[in-house]
Design an enzyme around this catalytic site. Structure first.
Site, mmCIF file in Angstrom:
data_model
loop_
_atom_site.group_PDB
_atom_site.id
_atom_site.type_symbol
_atom_site.label_atom_id
_atom_site.label_comp_id
_atom_site.label_asym_id
_atom_site.label_seq_id
_atom_site.Cartn_x
_atom_site.Cartn_y
_atom_site.Cartn_z
ATOM 1 N N GLU A 96 0.827 -1.207 0.000
ATOM 2 C CA GLU A 96 0.000 0.000 0.000
ATOM 3 C C GLU A 96 0.860 1.255 0.000
ATOM 4 O OE1 GLU A 96 -1.392 1.719 3.799
ATOM 5 O OE2 GLU A 96 -1.549 -0.380 4.439
ATOM 6 N N SER B 55 -14.340 0.101 9.341
ATOM 7 C CA SER B 55 -13.495 0.264 8.157
ATOM 8 C C SER B 55 -14.018 -0.536 6.970
ATOM 9 C CB SER B 55 -12.067 -0.191 8.477
ATOM 10 O OG SER B 55 -11.277 -0.236 7.310
ATOM 11 N N ALA B 56 -13.888 0.058 5.788
ATOM 12 C CA ALA B 56 -14.225 -0.641 4.549
ATOM 13 C C ALA B 56 -13.297 -1.821 4.283
ATOM 14 C CB ALA B 56 -14.164 0.333 3.373
ATOM 15 N N ASP B 57 -12.165 -1.889 4.999
ATOM 16 C CA ASP B 57 -11.241 -3.009 4.824
ATOM 17 C C ASP B 57 -11.938 -4.349 5.065
ATOM 18 O OD1 ASP B 57 -9.373 -1.011 4.511
ATOM 19 O OD2 ASP B 57 -8.280 -1.437 6.368
ATOM 20 N N VAL C 153 -5.826 -0.231 2.679
ATOM 21 C CA VAL C 153 -5.920 -1.685 2.512
ATOM 22 C C VAL C 153 -6.982 -2.033 1.474
ATOM 23 C CG1 VAL C 153 -6.606 -3.840 3.660
ATOM 24 C CG2 VAL C 153 -5.019 -2.267 4.793
ATOM 25 N N LYS D 14 -5.317 -3.083 13.786
ATOM 26 C CA LYS D 14 -4.655 -2.051 14.577
ATOM 27 C C LYS D 14 -5.179 -2.095 16.017
ATOM 28 C CE LYS D 14 -3.657 1.074 10.733
ATOM 29 N NZ LYS D 14 -4.291 0.361 9.604
#
Length: 305
Positions: A25, A140-142, A106, A159
């Protein structure tokens, strides 16, 4: 309309030769740490991938072109750039269509890797469910990307500033395999272990590659998350971090920090409260993930040979 994909000469050569490729990334460069530390780490991570026999492909959008792999001058320019957008699934296409520049999170890196035919992506830690998400809905969209995009993501867990237990629950609901590498405990980013047990465990890159291929054969959507613990000598024990994270979160709340600004604020505050130890650990875990990502990519290439 032709998709504006641009492969660097190194990545193009790797594709032609059948050399394994690992996606990396770019938000860690633009939003993760200051110049020149960010450039030094980006170069180190790429060298770590090369040392394991794979080709690094750092991904970014530059002036409306999706770059799969950056040359050294582009890395240096990105490391010093100002006002670079932080791209996820929602805004990636707009950035490309408008001819702008953005660094990939990500989720965005997974999308780019799929478009480029890259099966493995190494990062630091994934995003997830933020603390207090039951009020803020900040997730998160991750996590949704892992559920739909077939890329194996190597990270040091989620995280540690997140609600990791809820993050694991969402991943389970979305059908994402969460595989701890070489241990039963789910790693906690800066810390090698946590109180949470990982849903799955695999001990070799070959086993992870076999699981990736099996998902493809079964026609299952989505990727898999490989949770790779930070080396013990580089970790900050979870018991030392817990009060620091709580203080950083309290400071964020007091300053009204929300949305996309939460993660960078918390990471900076934790850096200050740990007197730089969090950054040292972050660099170590990213490099460790890059090495494992390269080994998994190599195992996948061997299965395809």
């Amino acid at each position: 309309m032709t998709l504006p994909l641009h492969f660097s000469p190194e990545v193009e050569a790797a594709r032609a030769a059948g050399t394994p490729i690992v996606a990396l990334e770019s938000t860690i460069i633009t939003h993760g740490m200051p110049y020149p530390d960010n450039l030094k780490v980006a170069r180190q991570v790429e060298e770590d991938v090369r040392a394991e026999g794979a080709c690094p492909a750092t991904i970014a959008v530059i002036e409306g072109r999706l770059h799969i792999g950056l040359d050294d001058s582009q890395l240096e320019e990105l490391a010093q750039a100002r006002g670079v957008a932080k791209l996820s699934r929602a805004d990636m296409a707009v950035c490309l269509a408008a001819g702008r520049t953005g660094a990939t999170t990500v989720a965005a890196t997974m999308i780019a890797a799929r478009l480029a035919g890259i099966e493995v992506f190494a990062t630091g830690g994934i995003g997830g469910v933020h603390r207090g998400a039951e009020q803020s809905f900040d997730i998160s969209a991750d996590l949704m990307e892992l559920a739909q995009t077939p890329v194996t993501v190597v990270a040091a867990g989620a995280k540690a500033i997140l609600d990791v237990a809820k993050t694991l629950e969402v991943l389970e609901t979305q059908g994402v395999p969460v595989i701890a590498y070489g241990q039963d405990s789910f790693p906690a980013f800066w810390s090698a272990t946590s109180r949470l047990r990982a849903p799955l465990r695999l001990d070799t890159p070959e086993a992870i590659a076999a699981a990736h291929r099996m998902r493809g054969e079964m026609g299952l959507p989505g990727g898999q998350l490989v949770a790779n613990p930070i080396p013990k000598q580089d970790e900050i024990p979870a018991k030392d971090l817990a009060p620091i994270i709580a203080q950083a979160q309290s400071d964020a709340d007091a300053h009204g920090i929300s949305g996309k600004e939460v993660t960078p604020y918390l990471l900076q505050r934790i850096f200050e409260l740990t007197e730089g130890r969090s950054l040292t650990a972050n660099i170590a875990l990213v490099r460790n993930n890059a090495r494992l990502g390269a080994r998994i990519a190599g195992a996948l290439a061997a299965r395809s040979a």
